[in-house]
Each structure stands twice: as C-alpha cells, then as structure tokens.
Motif scaffolding. Structure first.
Motif, PDB file in Angstrom:
ATOM      1  N   GLU A  37     -26.200  -9.684 -66.603  1.00  0.00           N
ATOM      2  CA  GLU A  37     -25.841  -8.517 -65.790  1.00  0.00           C
ATOM      3  C   GLU A  37     -24.840  -8.905 -64.713  1.00  0.00           C
ATOM      4  OE1 GLU A  37     -27.799  -5.214 -62.749  1.00  0.00           O
ATOM      5  OE2 GLU A  37     -29.110  -6.547 -63.891  1.00  0.00           O
ATOM      6  N   TYR A  38     -25.102 -10.026 -64.020  1.00  0.00           N
ATOM      7  CA  TYR A  38     -24.195 -10.461 -62.967  1.00  0.00           C
ATOM      8  C   TYR A  38     -22.853 -10.897 -63.544  1.00  0.00           C
ATOM      9  CZ  TYR A  38     -28.194 -10.318 -59.814  1.00  0.00           C
ATOM     10  OH  TYR A  38     -29.259  -9.902 -59.070  1.00  0.00           O
ATOM     11  N   LEU A  39     -22.886 -11.506 -64.711  1.00  0.00           N
ATOM     12  CA  LEU A  39     -21.656 -11.934 -65.368  1.00  0.00           C
ATOM     13  C   LEU A  39     -20.753 -10.742 -65.644  1.00  0.00           C
ATOM     14  CD1 LEU A  39     -19.822 -13.883 -66.956  1.00  0.00           C
ATOM     15  CD2 LEU A  39     -21.333 -13.546 -68.926  1.00  0.00           C
ATOM     16  N   PHE A  40     -21.299  -9.694 -66.257  1.00  0.00           N
ATOM     17  CA  PHE A  40     -20.486  -8.534 -66.593  1.00  0.00           C
ATOM     18  C   PHE A  40     -20.035  -7.774 -65.348  1.00  0.00           C
ATOM     19  CE2 PHE A  40     -22.306  -9.108 -70.848  1.00  0.00           C
ATOM     20  CZ  PHE A  40     -21.151  -8.979 -71.606  1.00  0.00           C
ATOM     21  N   ARG A  41     -20.866  -7.744 -64.328  1.00  0.00           N
ATOM     22  CA  ARG A  41     -20.473  -7.055 -63.097  1.00  0.00           C
ATOM     23  C   ARG A  41     -19.353  -7.821 -62.395  1.00  0.00           C
ATOM     24  NH1 ARG A  41     -25.617  -5.362 -59.632  1.00  0.00           N
ATOM     25  NH2 ARG A  41     -23.996  -4.300 -58.455  1.00  0.00           N
ATOM     26  N   ALA A  42     -19.392  -9.149 -62.471  1.00  0.00           N
ATOM     27  CA  ALA A  42     -18.328  -9.959 -61.871  1.00  0.00           C
ATOM     28  C   ALA A  42     -17.005  -9.716 -62.595  1.00  0.00           C
ATOM     29  CB  ALA A  42     -18.702 -11.442 -61.925  1.00  0.00           C
ATOM     30  N   ILE A  43     -17.059  -9.668 -63.920  1.00  0.00           N
ATOM     31  CA  ILE A  43     -15.857  -9.398 -64.713  1.00  0.00           C
ATOM     32  C   ILE A  43     -15.324  -8.003 -64.398  1.00  0.00           C
ATOM     33  CG2 ILE A  43     -14.980  -9.026 -67.054  1.00  0.00           C
ATOM     34  CD1 ILE A  43     -16.958 -11.173 -68.001  1.00  0.00           C
ATOM     35  N   GLN A  44     -16.231  -7.041 -64.349  1.00  0.00           N
ATOM     36  CA  GLN A  44     -15.832  -5.661 -64.072  1.00  0.00           C
ATOM     37  C   GLN A  44     -15.179  -5.534 -62.688  1.00  0.00           C
ATOM     38  OE1 GLN A  44     -17.371  -3.174 -61.860  1.00  0.00           O
ATOM     39  NE2 GLN A  44     -15.921  -1.617 -62.562  1.00  0.00           N
ATOM     40  N   ALA A  45     -15.650  -6.342 -61.737  1.00  0.00           N
ATOM     41  CA  ALA A  45     -15.103  -6.293 -60.378  1.00  0.00           C
ATOM     42  C   ALA A  45     -13.721  -6.922 -60.290  1.00  0.00           C
ATOM     43  CB  ALA A  45     -16.052  -7.004 -59.416  1.00  0.00           C
ATOM     44  N   GLY A  46     -13.349  -7.693 -61.305  1.00  0.00           N
ATOM     45  CA  GLY A  46     -12.013  -8.283 -61.316  1.00  0.00           C
ATOM     46  C   GLY A  46     -11.970  -9.788 -61.132  1.00  0.00           C
ATOM     47  N   ALA A  47     -13.127 -10.443 -61.169  1.00  0.00           N
ATOM     48  CA  ALA A  47     -13.162 -11.897 -60.999  1.00  0.00           C
ATOM     49  C   ALA A  47     -12.469 -12.597 -62.162  1.00  0.00           C
ATOM     50  CB  ALA A  47     -14.603 -12.381 -60.895  1.00  0.00           C
ATOM     51  N   SER A  48     -11.819 -13.718 -61.855  1.00  0.00           N
ATOM     52  CA  SER A  48     -11.165 -14.512 -62.898  1.00  0.00           C
ATOM     53  C   SER A  48     -12.151 -15.432 -63.592  1.00  0.00           C
ATOM     54  CB  SER A  48     -10.044 -15.362 -62.283  1.00  0.00           C
ATOM     55  OG  SER A  48      -9.075 -14.555 -61.667  1.00  0.00           O
ATOM     56  N   GLY A  49     -13.280 -15.665 -62.950  1.00  0.00           N
ATOM     57  CA  GLY A  49     -14.269 -16.556 -63.542  1.00  0.00           C
ATOM     58  C   GLY A  49     -15.571 -16.533 -62.783  1.00  0.00           C
ATOM     59  N   CYS A  50     -16.536 -17.242 -63.339  1.00  0.00           N
ATOM     60  CA  CYS A  50     -17.877 -17.276 -62.755  1.00  0.00           C
ATOM     61  C   CYS A  50     -18.474 -18.650 -63.037  1.00  0.00           C
ATOM     62  CB  CYS A  50     -18.735 -16.177 -63.378  1.00  0.00           C
ATOM     63  SG  CYS A  50     -20.317 -15.920 -62.585  1.00  0.00           S
ATOM     64  N   ILE A  51     -19.021 -19.303 -62.002  1.00  0.00           N
ATOM     65  CA  ILE A  51     -19.596 -20.627 -62.163  1.00  0.00           C
ATOM     66  C   ILE A  51     -20.891 -20.720 -61.372  1.00  0.00           C
ATOM     67  CG2 ILE A  51     -18.295 -21.606 -60.223  1.00  0.00           C
ATOM     68  CD1 ILE A  51     -18.105 -24.215 -61.888  1.00  0.00           C
TER      69      ILE A  51
END
Length: 217
Positions: free
Chosen positions: A89-103
């Motif tokens: 859920e957090y991964l997709f929300r981060a992508i939707q918000a415009g993040a270039s990546g997640c670590i």
C-alpha cells in the motif's frame, strides 16, 4: 557531485545520514528539514538533485503529501522515499505521489547510496523485495485484465473506491459523500466483491492502474 536534501523528523537519523553520505566523494548533503513543509521550502531554495524523504513524520506535513506538493512545484526533482514500512500500500501510494523510488530504512548503506545515485540519473528505484512483489502483482493483473469487472460498479461505488485508494477512512468518506458510515461500508463490501478483491493494497493497485488517482502504471 550529487546534491542531497534530507527530510526526516529525527535529528539523530539526519545526522547519521549526513555523515554517511558526505563520506562519499560524489555526494553532498546541502540541507536538512524536520518535516514536509520545511522540506518543500528548503528544496525550492537549495535546488537539490535528490530529496531523501521520510515517509512518516507525525509533526507537520507527512512524506507522501510533501512529495506530491513538491513534484507539482518542482516536476524535475527526484524524490527517494525512506520508510520502515515494507508494504504494498505504501509502495503504490509513494509512486502515485510522484516519488522516483522507495527504500527501506533497514537497507544496507551501500544500497542507499546506489538508490540515490540511480534516482539522481532520472531512473526509478525500488528495493528488491518490492520489485519482486510489483512484478508478481503486475503479471497477475495481466491474467485478470480480460475479466475486469469495473463496469459492474455503480457511480457511488466508483467514488468510494477512489477515496478508499487515496487513503481516506470510512468516516472521512462518509463526510465527503454525505452518507452514513454504514452505507460506506456497504458500498465498500459490494465493490470489493464485484472486483474480487480482499485487501486495501489490492484496491490501491487497481485504482492506480485504472488512472483513478491521476497516475497510471
């Protein structure tokens, strides 16, 4: 030299990351912020190549909201979300918000540096476990595309789906749509049955794919 802005509500974390990243001759921490609003102001002033943004900052603007707002103000900025949540859920929300990546915060130091270098070049970065899950879900979605039942949803159910995927609680949805919480729960149950889904992360992924959140994959 990759210019980096750190946005995290823990001073000790910022200090540790600053020491770590500045030990790399190709990286320089040019600024720090303790919450999202301050991070946005610092980013506008310092023009960093990469913003390393903590996801959870309870005092002030959170990482997802700050990322979304900052991308509107600075579309070319690269934002790497730093999180302790290993959750779709957090991964997709981060992508939707415009993040270039997640670590993940638990990631090894060399992985963090690789992630920063990758997003600074305009590439996307996801930690390995997230990449594997994303591929599994994507392949699974291809299999079910021919059986998409979105057309079976009522207009109200589609509204509830969008708000649920955006992270609103049942009470907040009820207030926005001027209906009771019980009615929201009924719509939510009906749409999940029609879409054959059981969890919120599944709904978030589905809403992103359908372009209901303004971002498609």
């Amino acid at each position: 030299m990759i210019k980096i802005l750190l946005v995290d509500d823990h001073a000790v974390v910022r200090m540790g990351l600053t020491m770590l990243l500045n030990s790399n001759p190709e990286m320089q921490v040019v600024g720090e912020a303790s919450e999202g609003n301050e991070g946005i102001k610092k980013a506008m002033k310092l023009k960093p190549d990469v913003v390393v943004m903590d996801l959870s900052m309870p005092h002030g603007k959170d990482g997802l909201s700050a990322t979304s707002e900052l991308k509107k103000l600075m579309p070319d900025v690269n934002i790497l979300i730093l999180t302790m949540h290993d959750d779709e859920e957090y991964l997709f929300r981060a992508i939707q918000a415009g993040a270039s990546g997640c670590i993940l915060k638990s990631a090894p130091h060399d992985e963090l540096m690789s992630a920063i270098e990758s997003v600074s070049l305009g590439n996307a970065y996801l930690h390995p476990a997230a990449t594997k899950r994303l591929m599994e879900q994507y392949l699974g979605s291809i299999k079910h595309d021919s059986h998409d039942t979105y057309h079976l949803l009522s207009d109200r159910e589609r509204e509830v789906l969008t708000l649920v995927a955006k992270g609103y609680a049942n009470k907040e949805i009820a207030e926005q749509l001027t209906i009771s919480v019980k009615t929201v729960e009924t719509h939510k149950g009906n749409l999940m049955e029609k879409l054959q889904m059981k969890t919120r992360p599944e709904l978030v992924e589905y809403a992103v794919k359908k372009g209901l959140l303004g971002y498609g994959i």
